[in-house]
Design a protein around this motif. Structure first.
Motif, short mmCIF file in Angstrom:
data_model
loop_
_atom_site.label_atom_id
_atom_site.label_comp_id
_atom_site.label_asym_id
_atom_site.label_seq_id
_atom_site.Cartn_x
_atom_site.Cartn_y
_atom_site.Cartn_z
N MET A 125 52.57 24.47 37.39
CA MET A 125 52.24 23.07 37.62
C MET A 125 50.92 22.93 38.41
O MET A 125 50.32 21.88 38.40
N ARG A 126 50.48 24.00 39.03
CA ARG A 126 49.25 23.96 39.83
C ARG A 126 48.03 23.52 39.01
O ARG A 126 47.27 22.67 39.46
N PRO A 127 47.80 24.08 37.80
CA PRO A 127 46.62 23.64 37.03
C PRO A 127 46.67 22.14 36.68
O PRO A 127 45.65 21.46 36.73
N LEU A 128 47.85 21.65 36.36
CA LEU A 128 48.00 20.23 36.04
C LEU A 128 47.71 19.37 37.27
O LEU A 128 47.01 18.35 37.18
N PHE A 129 48.21 19.79 38.42
CA PHE A 129 47.98 19.06 39.66
C PHE A 129 46.49 19.07 40.03
O PHE A 129 45.93 18.05 40.43
N THR A 130 45.85 20.21 39.87
CA THR A 130 44.41 20.31 40.16
C THR A 130 43.61 19.42 39.22
O THR A 130 42.69 18.71 39.64
N THR A 131 43.97 19.44 37.95
CA THR A 131 43.31 18.58 36.97
C THR A 131 43.49 17.12 37.33
O THR A 131 42.54 16.33 37.26
N MET A 176 53.45 15.60 46.32
CA MET A 176 53.53 16.84 45.57
C MET A 176 53.71 18.04 46.51
O MET A 176 54.54 18.92 46.27
N LYS A 177 52.96 18.05 47.60
CA LYS A 177 53.06 19.16 48.56
C LYS A 177 54.40 19.16 49.27
O LYS A 177 54.92 20.23 49.61
N ALA A 178 54.97 17.98 49.51
CA ALA A 178 56.28 17.92 50.15
C ALA A 178 57.38 18.39 49.20
O ALA A 178 58.32 19.09 49.62
N GLU A 179 57.28 18.02 47.94
CA GLU A 179 58.32 18.37 46.97
C GLU A 179 58.13 19.76 46.38
O GLU A 179 59.10 20.35 45.89
N HIS A 180 56.91 20.25 46.41
CA HIS A 180 56.60 21.58 45.85
C HIS A 180 55.75 22.34 46.86
O HIS A 180 54.52 22.43 46.71
N PRO A 181 56.38 22.92 47.88
CA PRO A 181 55.61 23.60 48.95
C PRO A 181 54.75 24.75 48.44
O PRO A 181 53.76 25.11 49.09
N GLU A 182 55.07 25.31 47.32
CA GLU A 182 54.26 26.42 46.78
C GLU A 182 52.86 25.97 46.42
O GLU A 182 51.95 26.80 46.26
N LEU A 183 52.61 24.66 46.29
CA LEU A 183 51.30 24.15 45.97
C LEU A 183 50.44 23.92 47.20
O LEU A 183 49.24 23.69 47.08
N ALA A 184 51.04 23.96 48.37
CA ALA A 184 50.30 23.67 49.62
C ALA A 184 49.32 24.79 49.95
O ALA A 184 49.42 25.90 49.54
#
Length: 110
Positions: free
Chosen positions: A1-7, A102-110
């Motif tokens: 999901m990281r590439p989608l979030f960055t986009t 997003m960072k709260a729900e998916h800490p791996e993206l922080a």
């Protein structure tokens, strides 16, 4: 999901800047200055950026929709994401809220 979030974040910034520039700089230059003046003609020339904003907004719309679906966000928050690209300066507030969420729900993206 990281590439989608960055986009999503990149598109949000670009669409937000394009909309703010068009609404707060190009449109006033085109409509508030005397017809035929150099500033009015520059504003008229810069109006092509509305087409760029519209094209980028369509891409942003799809990316935001995909992100909201994958993140399982509520329909209300999803609607806010989609509307943000249509109201000048709202995009920056909404993108910040989406990033926090997003960072709260998916800490791996922080």
């Amino acid at each position: 999901m990281r590439p989608l979030f960055t986009t999503y974040r990149v598109l949000a910034f670009v669409v937000g800047v394009a909309l703010a520039f068009c609404a707060l700089v190009a449109a006033p230059m085109k409509y508030l200055f005397a017809e035929g003046s150099s500033i009015q003609e520059l504003g008229d020339s810069l109006s092509i950026l509305w087409a760029l904003h519209g094209t980028l907004y369509m891409v942003y719309f799809l990316v935001a929709l995909m992100l909201a679906y994958r993140a399982r966000w509520s329909p209300q928050f999803t609607l806010l994401l989609l509307i943000a690209g249509l109201v000048p300066l709202l995009m920056f507030f909404v993108e910040h809220r989406a990033a926090e969420r997003m960072k709260a729900e998916h800490p791996e993206l922080a």
